[in-house]
Structure formats: C-alpha cells, structure tokens
Motif scaffolding. Structure first.
Motif, PDB file in Angstrom:
ATOM      1  N   SER A   1       0.820  -1.209   0.000  1.00 59.70           N
ATOM      2  CA  SER A   1       0.000   0.000   0.000  1.00 59.70           C
ATOM      3  C   SER A   1       0.852   1.256   0.000  1.00 59.70           C
ATOM      4  O   SER A   1       0.479   2.272  -0.586  1.00 59.70           O
ATOM      5  CB  SER A   1      -0.932   0.007   1.215  1.00 59.70           C
ATOM      6  N   ALA A   2       2.003   1.202   0.652  1.00 63.24           N
ATOM      7  CA  ALA A   2       2.881   2.373   0.703  1.00 63.24           C
ATOM      8  C   ALA A   2       3.442   2.713  -0.665  1.00 63.24           C
ATOM      9  O   ALA A   2       3.872   3.846  -0.900  1.00 63.24           O
ATOM     10  CB  ALA A   2       4.015   2.125   1.694  1.00 63.24           C
ATOM     11  N   GLN A   3       3.425   1.771  -1.585  1.00 67.91           N
ATOM     12  CA  GLN A   3       3.977   2.005  -2.913  1.00 67.91           C
ATOM     13  C   GLN A   3       2.999   2.739  -3.828  1.00 67.91           C
ATOM     14  O   GLN A   3       3.401   3.243  -4.876  1.00 67.91           O
ATOM     15  CB  GLN A   3       4.361   0.669  -3.557  1.00 67.91           C
ATOM     16  N   TYR A   4       1.730   2.798  -3.453  1.00 65.09           N
ATOM     17  CA  TYR A   4       0.748   3.385  -4.356  1.00 65.09           C
ATOM     18  C   TYR A   4       0.878   4.900  -4.446  1.00 65.09           C
ATOM     19  O   TYR A   4       0.582   5.482  -5.490  1.00 65.09           O
ATOM     20  CB  TYR A   4      -0.674   3.017  -3.915  1.00 65.09           C
ATOM     21  N   ALA A   5       1.256   5.547  -3.377  1.00 66.48           N
ATOM     22  CA  ALA A   5       1.371   7.008  -3.402  1.00 66.48           C
ATOM     23  C   ALA A   5       2.542   7.420  -2.524  1.00 66.48           C
ATOM     24  O   ALA A   5       2.715   6.904  -1.413  1.00 66.48           O
ATOM     25  CB  ALA A   5       0.085   7.652  -2.895  1.00 66.48           C
ATOM     26  N   ASP A   6       3.338   8.366  -3.015  1.00 66.76           N
ATOM     27  CA  ASP A   6       4.432   8.887  -2.211  1.00 66.76           C
ATOM     28  C   ASP A   6       3.910   9.809  -1.120  1.00 66.76           C
ATOM     29  O   ASP A   6       4.452   9.840  -0.006  1.00 66.76           O
ATOM     30  CB  ASP A   6       5.421   9.646  -3.101  1.00 66.76           C
ATOM     31  N   VAL A   7       2.862  10.549  -1.439  1.00 64.43           N
ATOM     32  CA  VAL A   7       2.254  11.456  -0.461  1.00 64.43           C
ATOM     33  C   VAL A   7       0.782  11.635  -0.818  1.00 64.43           C
ATOM     34  O   VAL A   7       0.398  11.560  -1.996  1.00 64.43           O
ATOM     35  CB  VAL A   7       2.978  12.830  -0.447  1.00 64.43           C
ATOM     36  N   ILE A   8      -0.037  11.813   0.190  1.00 66.42           N
ATOM     37  CA  ILE A   8      -1.461  12.083  -0.016  1.00 66.42           C
ATOM     38  C   ILE A   8      -1.773  13.427   0.641  1.00 66.42           C
ATOM     39  O   ILE A   8      -1.527  13.609   1.840  1.00 66.42           O
ATOM     40  CB  ILE A   8      -2.345  10.980   0.601  1.00 66.42           C
ATOM     41  N   ILE A   9      -2.286  14.354  -0.154  1.00 64.55           N
ATOM     42  CA  ILE A   9      -2.629  15.678   0.338  1.00 64.55           C
ATOM     43  C   ILE A   9      -4.088  15.674   0.775  1.00 64.55           C
ATOM     44  O   ILE A   9      -4.974  15.264   0.011  1.00 64.55           O
ATOM     45  CB  ILE A   9      -2.418  16.757  -0.744  1.00 64.55           C
ATOM     46  N   GLY A  10      -4.352  16.116   1.993  1.00 63.59           N
ATOM     47  CA  GLY A  10      -5.718  16.204   2.504  1.00 63.59           C
ATOM     48  C   GLY A  10      -5.897  17.457   3.328  1.00 63.59           C
ATOM     49  O   GLY A  10      -4.959  18.268   3.482  1.00 63.59           O
ATOM     50  N   HIS A  11      -7.083  17.622   3.865  1.00 66.38           N
ATOM     51  CA  HIS A  11      -7.337  18.752   4.751  1.00 66.38           C
ATOM     52  C   HIS A  11      -6.585  18.543   6.068  1.00 66.38           C
ATOM     53  O   HIS A  11      -6.286  17.408   6.451  1.00 66.38           O
ATOM     54  CB  HIS A  11      -8.841  18.878   5.008  1.00 66.38           C
ATOM     55  N   LYS A  12      -6.269  19.629   6.739  1.00 63.57           N
ATOM     56  CA  LYS A  12      -5.551  19.554   8.010  1.00 63.57           C
ATOM     57  C   LYS A  12      -6.199  18.540   8.951  1.00 63.57           C
ATOM     58  O   LYS A  12      -7.416  18.544   9.149  1.00 63.57           O
ATOM     59  CB  LYS A  12      -5.540  20.920   8.696  1.00 63.57           C
ATOM     60  N   GLY A  13      -5.394  17.672   9.508  1.00 59.10           N
ATOM     61  CA  GLY A  13      -5.903  16.653  10.413  1.00 59.10           C
ATOM     62  C   GLY A  13      -4.879  15.559  10.612  1.00 59.10           C
ATOM     63  O   GLY A  13      -3.676  15.764  10.415  1.00 59.10           O
ATOM     64  N   SER A  14      -5.348  14.393  10.977  1.00 54.63           N
ATOM     65  CA  SER A  14      -4.467  13.262  11.244  1.00 54.63           C
ATOM     66  C   SER A  14      -3.957  12.650   9.944  1.00 54.63           C
ATOM     67  O   SER A  14      -4.757  12.262   9.084  1.00 54.63           O
ATOM     68  CB  SER A  14      -5.218  12.201  12.054  1.00 54.63           C
ATOM     69  N   PRO A  15      -2.633  12.529   9.777  1.00 55.32           N
ATOM     70  CA  PRO A  15      -2.098  11.859   8.582  1.00 55.32           C
ATOM     71  C   PRO A  15      -2.591  10.418   8.445  1.00 55.32           C
ATOM     72  O   PRO A  15      -2.875   9.953   7.345  1.00 55.32           O
ATOM     73  CB  PRO A  15      -0.586  11.914   8.797  1.00 55.32           C
ATOM     74  N   LEU A  16      -2.691   9.718   9.600  1.00 53.25           N
ATOM     75  CA  LEU A  16      -3.183   8.343   9.571  1.00 53.25           C
ATOM     76  C   LEU A  16      -4.613   8.296   9.053  1.00 53.25           C
ATOM     77  O   LEU A  16      -4.993   7.411   8.284  1.00 53.25           O
ATOM     78  CB  LEU A  16      -3.102   7.728  10.968  1.00 53.25           C
ATOM     79  N   GLN A  17      -5.433   9.263   9.466  1.00 51.25           N
ATOM     80  CA  GLN A  17      -6.820   9.320   9.019  1.00 51.25           C
ATOM     81  C   GLN A  17      -6.903   9.580   7.513  1.00 51.25           C
ATOM     82  O   GLN A  17      -7.751   9.007   6.821  1.00 51.25           O
ATOM     83  CB  GLN A  17      -7.568  10.416   9.781  1.00 51.25           C
ATOM     84  N   ILE A  18      -6.020  10.420   7.007  1.00 54.00           N
ATOM     85  CA  ILE A  18      -5.998  10.717   5.571  1.00 54.00           C
ATOM     86  C   ILE A  18      -5.643   9.464   4.771  1.00 54.00           C
ATOM     87  O   ILE A  18      -6.279   9.142   3.769  1.00 54.00           O
ATOM     88  CB  ILE A  18      -5.000  11.856   5.278  1.00 54.00           C
ATOM     89  N   VAL A  19      -4.622   8.737   5.228  1.00 53.52           N
ATOM     90  CA  VAL A  19      -4.207   7.514   4.538  1.00 53.52           C
ATOM     91  C   VAL A  19      -5.293   6.450   4.620  1.00 53.52           C
ATOM     92  O   VAL A  19      -5.627   5.785   3.627  1.00 53.52           O
ATOM     93  CB  VAL A  19      -2.888   6.989   5.127  1.00 53.52           C
ATOM     94  N   ALA A  20      -5.863   6.276   5.820  1.00 52.66           N
ATOM     95  CA  ALA A  20      -6.884   5.243   6.021  1.00 52.66           C
ATOM     96  C   ALA A  20      -8.128   5.509   5.183  1.00 52.66           C
ATOM     97  O   ALA A  20      -8.728   4.573   4.633  1.00 52.66           O
ATOM     98  CB  ALA A  20      -7.257   5.155   7.499  1.00 52.66           C
ATOM     99  N   SER A  21      -8.537   6.765   5.072  1.00 53.90           N
ATOM    100  CA  SER A  21      -9.734   7.085   4.292  1.00 53.90           C
ATOM    101  C   SER A  21      -9.472   7.005   2.794  1.00 53.90           C
ATOM    102  O   SER A  21     -10.305   6.496   2.036  1.00 53.90           O
ATOM    103  CB  SER A  21     -10.252   8.480   4.660  1.00 53.90           C
ATOM    104  N   THR A  22      -8.316   7.467   2.354  1.00 57.22           N
ATOM    105  CA  THR A  22      -8.020   7.502   0.920  1.00 57.22           C
ATOM    106  C   THR A  22      -7.724   6.119   0.366  1.00 57.22           C
ATOM    107  O   THR A  22      -8.271   5.721  -0.666  1.00 57.22           O
ATOM    108  CB  THR A  22      -6.827   8.436   0.643  1.00 57.22           C
ATOM    109  N   LEU A  23      -6.855   5.368   1.030  1.00 58.23           N
ATOM    110  CA  LEU A  23      -6.431   4.073   0.502  1.00 58.23           C
ATOM    111  C   LEU A  23      -7.355   2.930   0.891  1.00 58.23           C
ATOM    112  O   LEU A  23      -7.462   1.944   0.169  1.00 58.23           O
ATOM    113  CB  LEU A  23      -5.010   3.749   0.972  1.00 58.23           C
ATOM    114  N   TYR A  24      -8.034   3.062   2.058  1.00 64.03           N
ATOM    115  CA  TYR A  24      -8.808   1.931   2.572  1.00 64.03           C
ATOM    116  C   TYR A  24     -10.270   2.240   2.860  1.00 64.03           C
ATOM    117  O   TYR A  24     -11.037   1.326   3.134  1.00 64.03           O
ATOM    118  CB  TYR A  24      -8.156   1.400   3.863  1.00 64.03           C
ATOM    119  N   ARG A  25     -10.649   3.507   2.850  1.00 64.78           N
ATOM    120  CA  ARG A  25     -12.023   3.905   3.204  1.00 64.78           C
ATOM    121  C   ARG A  25     -12.411   3.385   4.597  1.00 64.78           C
ATOM    122  O   ARG A  25     -13.537   2.983   4.854  1.00 64.78           O
ATOM    123  CB  ARG A  25     -13.025   3.392   2.164  1.00 64.78           C
ATOM    124  N   LEU A  26     -11.447   3.389   5.508  1.00 64.32           N
ATOM    125  CA  LEU A  26     -11.690   2.907   6.863  1.00 64.32           C
ATOM    126  C   LEU A  26     -12.054   4.032   7.831  1.00 64.32           C
ATOM    127  O   LEU A  26     -12.561   3.775   8.911  1.00 64.32           O
ATOM    128  CB  LEU A  26     -10.438   2.192   7.391  1.00 64.32           C
TER     129      LEU A  26
END
Length: 361
Positions: A50-75
């Motif tokens: 999963s880490a290979q799919y994107a070098d960085v994910i830009i989202g609204h200010k907040g938790s980086p873990l939340q941004i990754v979980a929502s974008t890559l996994y919809r969790l």
C-alpha cells in the motif's frame, strides 16, 4: 502392497474417528507453527504494498493516519475537503510526476462511492472484466464481487446516499448507470464502487466548488520527500500524509504484539505436538491383534510398520496439507518458511517411537 491396503481398509472401517482426530491434531500443530509467521508476513507485505501506491497524499488539516486510512482503505471519515486550487497547485508542481484526485462521502447500497480520476485504475491495478470504465459523471464501475452479491447487471441505474449509511439523504436528481464490472488487486478496491471525480460536483449541485477529499501524488524523485514537509508548512489548511512513514510507524507499534504472538507460536505447538505424539503412539499400540497376525505370518518389519502405522502418518500429513491449503486460499501469499519442516517433527517422533517398539518385539 496389497496386504497393506487390506489392513488400511480394515482400520478405516473400525477407527475412522481416531484418524480424524490425528489429522486434527496435526492441523493444530501446523497452524500454531505457521500462524504467527503468516500473520506477520501478511501484515508487512500489505503495508509495504500500500505504501507504494502514493508517495504522499494531500488532505485537509488533520491526522495523517486518518488521511491515509480514508483515501487508501475507506476505513476512516475524511478530514475534510481541499479546494480546486490545491489540485492545480500540486498537479503542476515540478516535484510531482503524477496526481490523482479522490472524492469520498457518499455510498450506494452501503458501499462507498469513490470519485477518482481516470488514472486511478491503472495506478492501483484495477482491471475491467466487462464493459467500459466511467467516462462521464453519470456512470459507475462496480466490482464483480459486489455485482454478484447484489445481482447487478450492466445498465442498472442507482442513486447515491449521503454519508456511509444507505439510509442517508438520497441524491435523486443524479442517476448513475453501471458501465463496467471491474476487479482490483487490493481487497479494499473490490468493496467500493467507482465513478468520475466530476460526479461528486454534480451530485452536490456544485456546492463543493470543485473541491475534493484528497489528492494522491507520485513524485519524480524520492528525495522530494525531504523537501515537501517544509513546503507543506506554508500551505494553509493542507496536510501531507506520507504512507511509507505511516506504515513504518504502524509496524513499530505492532512489533511488540507480533513478538508475543511469535512466542506463543513456539509454546502452544509444542504442547499440542506432545499430545499428537502420545495419541498417535497410543493408536498404533492398540493394533495388537493385527500386529500379532503379521508376526505369525513372519512379515518383514517395514511391512508391519506401514500396515499398522501408515494410516497414522498419512492422517498427520493430511492435517499439514489442510493447513497449507487454508493459508494459500484465504491468505494467498502465505510466506512459506522452513518452519514447515517442524510440522513433520511430531509425526517423525511418533514413528520413531513405534519403530523402536516393533524392534523390541
């Protein structure tokens, strides 16, 4: 060989339950040995993948873990939306090789609806099984898994519901038609329905002014990862989430738990293995009548052994095979290790004990 088969046939009729228990014990021993290694391999391989799919994910200010979980996994729920100016800025930035906009927030029949740029499908390895990928904001692509569960066919029409619950407010003014059946390499992509990024703009009557949930970026060079944090500090309301760092943190957090599982993975199989050796040896020892008959017939030692103990060995091997097939089917990349050989140890130990008993007789 015929004599051995006759003995095996008689044993199966009289002692089938005992052989099933032997196979079950062998299955438990093998699962106990392999389980921790398979779990560790599965988690780490999926994180790295999963880490290979994107070098960085830009989202609204907040938790980086939340941004990754929502974008890559919809969790997780997204941290918010970022506007169209952000998309333009990063898409044209000299450090960025490729970008992919992601929009979230609605669902169809309880499955998340993902609005994505057309390059998302090749980016994460989604293949078209039938039909064509969404070209307009009025089309959707449905994974074959969901299509089979819900009985969906090409050309079926749906309306989205706001939020993650199908009981949310419906967007009845925006009809979506199934244009393709797809299949992804990642399980999470087989549990979501996809449309174009523009669909979210029309579904919400343009109220989001072209804003999106997050933006996946591939960089031209990995060294750019060191330059982005300072650049992001000067960007208001934007948060950069780096999947490779997120998964490294998760791995570090999980390591103590996995270590305990590995420790128990050494203790528990030993206990079950002792039970297996005792039970298998006992089961072989109950064949006194058959052994006495073979002794009268002056049968060679190796024939005696395989006639009496052969089914016990086969039952143990069958238990090992069941574990292997189970891990291959449900975990796919099970991470086979040399520890598979340890699964044979209880079978070998019980066989040696029984051979010793035959020699003494």
């Amino acid at each position: 060989m015929r004599q051995i088969l006759v003995f095996w046939s008689a044993q199966l009729k009289r002692r089938s339950v005992q052989f099933i228990l032997t196979a079950l014990l062998s299955f438990l021993v093998t699962t106990g040995i392999q389980g921790p290694h398979v779990l560790e391999h599965y988690l780490y391989s999926k994180w790295q993948q999963s880490a290979q799919y994107a070098d960085v994910i830009i989202g609204h200010k907040g938790s980086p873990l939340q941004i990754v979980a929502s974008t890559l996994y919809r969790l997780e729920n997204p941290t918010g939306n970022i506007d169209s100016n952000t998309v333009k800025f990063w898409s044209k930035h000299p450090l960025v090789q490729e970008s992919c906009a992601i929009s979230l927030g609605d669902n169809i029949k309880g499955y998340p609806l993902v609005g994505a740029d057309h390059n998302y499908y090749s980016w994460v390895g989604i293949n078209v099984i039938e039909g064509k990928l969404p070209q307009s904001p009025f089309e959707i692509a449905v994974p074959t898994k969901i299509a089979l569960l819900l009985g969906i066919e090409l050309g079926d029409e749906f309306y989205t519901s706001h939020g993650s619950d199908n009981r949310g407010e419906k967007h009845e003014h925006h009809k979506l038609t199934v244009s393709a059946f797809i299949e992804g390499q990642r399980p999470t992509d087989n549990e979501a329905i996809f449309t174009t990024a523009e669909a979210y703009l029309l579904m919400h009557d343009g109220l989001n002014n072209g804003s999106i949930t997050s933006l996946m970026l591939k960089l031209k060079s990995k060294s750019a990862l060191l330059m982005l944090p300072r650049l992001l500090d000067n960007r208001p309301d934007e948060q950069g989430a780096f999947p490779v760092f997120i998964f490294a943190q998760l791995q570090k957090q999980w390591e103590p738990t996995l270590r305990k599982i590995r420790d128990w993975g050494q203790i528990v199989p030993i206990g079950i293995g002792i039970v297996f050796v005792s039970f298998a040896y006992f089961l072989g020892g109950t064949q006194r009548e058959a052994l006495a008959f073979l002794h009268v017939q002056k049968t060679p030692l190796q024939i005696k052994f395989f006639a009496i103990y052969g089914l016990i060995i086969l039952s143990g091997l069958f238990g090992i095979l069941c574990t292997y097939l189970l891990l291959e089917i449900y975990v796919s990349e099970s991470g086979m290790r040399s520890t598979w050989l340890w699964s044979l140890a209880p079978i070998g130990a019980s066989a040696v004990l029984y051979i010793t008993q035959l020699i003494k007789r």
